[in-house]
Design an enzyme around this catalytic site. Structure first.
Site, short mmCIF file in Angstrom:
data_model
loop_
_atom_site.label_atom_id
_atom_site.label_comp_id
_atom_site.label_asym_id
_atom_site.label_seq_id
_atom_site.Cartn_x
_atom_site.Cartn_y
_atom_site.Cartn_z
N ARG A 154 0.97 -1.36 -0.03
CA ARG A 154 0.04 0.02 0.02
C ARG A 154 0.66 1.34 0.13
O ARG A 154 0.38 2.43 0.35
CB ARG A 154 -1.02 0.15 1.14
CG ARG A 154 -1.98 -1.05 1.30
CD ARG A 154 -2.96 -0.93 0.02
NE ARG A 154 -4.26 -1.37 -0.03
CZ ARG A 154 -4.18 -2.56 -0.10
NH1 ARG A 154 -3.51 -3.24 -0.90
NH2 ARG A 154 -5.54 -3.30 -0.11
N SER B 149 -10.81 0.17 2.22
CA SER B 149 -10.12 -0.07 3.60
C SER B 149 -9.69 1.19 4.09
O SER B 149 -9.05 2.04 3.43
CB SER B 149 -8.80 -0.96 3.57
OG SER B 149 -9.33 -2.22 2.74
N GLU C 5 -5.09 4.19 5.80
CA GLU C 5 -4.58 4.05 4.37
C GLU C 5 -5.14 5.30 3.73
O GLU C 5 -4.34 5.54 2.53
CB GLU C 5 -5.42 2.88 3.98
CG GLU C 5 -4.64 2.27 2.61
CD GLU C 5 -5.72 1.30 2.10
OE1 GLU C 5 -6.65 1.58 1.16
OE2 GLU C 5 -5.46 0.07 2.09
#
Ligand code: EPU
Length: 334
Positions: free
Chosen positions: A159, A234, A330
């Site tokens: 990520r 997410s 995130e």
């Protein structure tokens, strides 16, 4: 095209009603380079699927919306395509899957645009986009020149990439080159419920399309559709912890899932930690943690960015208190 007092509600998947002073749609690289000659203070917007707008944007919003997919090289086994940053990610996946090329089928239905895909190295169901990206073309904001980043130079990790770390806000991605497989590719079916879904449909030798269909079905059953319930997928990253710490935690919580990252580290699903902390399906005013996947924060209607961040902090603090783990967001808080 300056429109003034422009609502960004339909330009962020959380559906937050923040305003931009000036909204400029960028449709070509030349237009972008011309703009950069005289402007340095702006906000770059792609698909808006990874941002929480906590305030109005009192500067130009550059909406990157260049379009185009072209085949650069082709041989018997692979295909190199150049895709404009403004293309919708899932439209690209469907185009690729329809032609039976392999590589990004596991990334079906991820919201957002192609330009954002390398920035946070989007990933799902055992695949990350870094495995298919050949190179990235981006405009250097300071010099106005186009630069190429090879896959290696992107420094992809879970990520993240160079565009989220040392070159954050330094480049605007204009095109992404993907190397797709034409045949003899290995399908990734081992993650989660993919095999279960294939078995359920009596599929023994799955095609790229079968995998994509299975993933679309699984995602739809767990993840809220941003068109219906505002969200950004997410909200947190899955934390990576040292083996010893993971072991001591799993002695306390024997049902806790965890996965090996490398010899020294394990990844623990933040969704599990958040569920265990009691937030799954809980509603706080206009916001809450999703009832089917606790990793997702949802806007039940009319939420402000501030409320979303407040809920995120609530979750972070409780997880820290219960497990001594710092979970990281995130998404980008603007
Ligand atoms: N889990 C729970 N409770 C929950 C959610 C998950 O106990 O509320 C447990 C599950 O039972 C499972 C484990 O956590 O044992 C993993 O869950 P899941 O397979 O749903 O994946 P995830 O780790 O929660 C990651 C990605 C998702 C991606 C899925 C599938 C991150 C931050 N998220 O979620 O990506 O779709 O894997 O590959 O890595 C996104 O980034 O927006 C996104 C949706």
């Amino acid at each position: 095209m300056g429109l003034g007092n422009f609502s960004l509600k339909s330009y962020n998947t959380f559906g937050i009603d923040a305003y931009a002073d000036n909204f400029i749609e960028i449709t070509t690289e030349d237009q972008l380079i011309e703009y950069l000659k005289t402007n340095k203070d702006f906000f770059v917007l792609g698909g808006g699927s990874n941002i929480v707008l906590t305030q109005n944007i009192e500067k130009d919003v550059l909406y990157i919306n260049n379009k185009g997919v072209s085949v650069i090289e082709e041989d018997d086994i692979s295909l190199l395509i150049k895709v404009s940053a403004g293309e919708v990610w899932n439209d690209l996946v469907m185009w690729v899957v329809d032609k039976n090329y392999g590589g990004i089928e596991n990334l079906s239905l991820i919201p957002g645009k192609v330009g954002a895909s390398p920035i946070q190295n989007i990933g799902a169901y055992g695949v990350e986009v870094k495995d298919t990206i050949d190179r990235v073309e981006a405009v250097n904001i300071t010099t106005g020149c186009i630069e190429i980043f090879t896959n290696k130079q992107c420094e992809f990790e879970y990520r993240t990439s160079v565009f989220k770390t040392k070159y954050k806000n330094k480049y605007i991605i204009t095109n992404v080159f993907f190397r797709l497989k034409k045949e003899s590719y290995k399908l990734s079916t081992s993650y989660g419920d993919i095999e279960k879904e294939l078995n359920y449909n009596n599929i023994i030798n799955p095609t790229v399309k079968n995998i994509s269909d299975a993933i679309v079905k699984i995602r739809k059953s767990k993840l809220p559709d941003p068109e219906v319930l505002g969200n950004s997928g997410s909200f947190f990253k899955n934390p990576i912890v040292k083996n010893e710490f993971c072991l001591s935690l799993s002695q306390k919580f024997s049902e806790m899932p965890y996965y090996k990252v490398d010899d020294n580290n394990m990844k623990i699903p933040a969704g599990w930690l958040i569920e265990k902390a009691g937030f799954k399906g809980e509603v706080f005013g206009n916001v809450g943690s999703h009832s089917k996947q606790a990793l997702v924060i949802v806007n039940y209607g009319g939420a402000t960015g501030y409320e979303i961040v407040k809920h995120a902090d609530r979750v972070i603090n409780k997880v820290k208190e219960m497990f001594s783990i710092d979970i990281e967001m995130e998404v980008n808080i603007i």
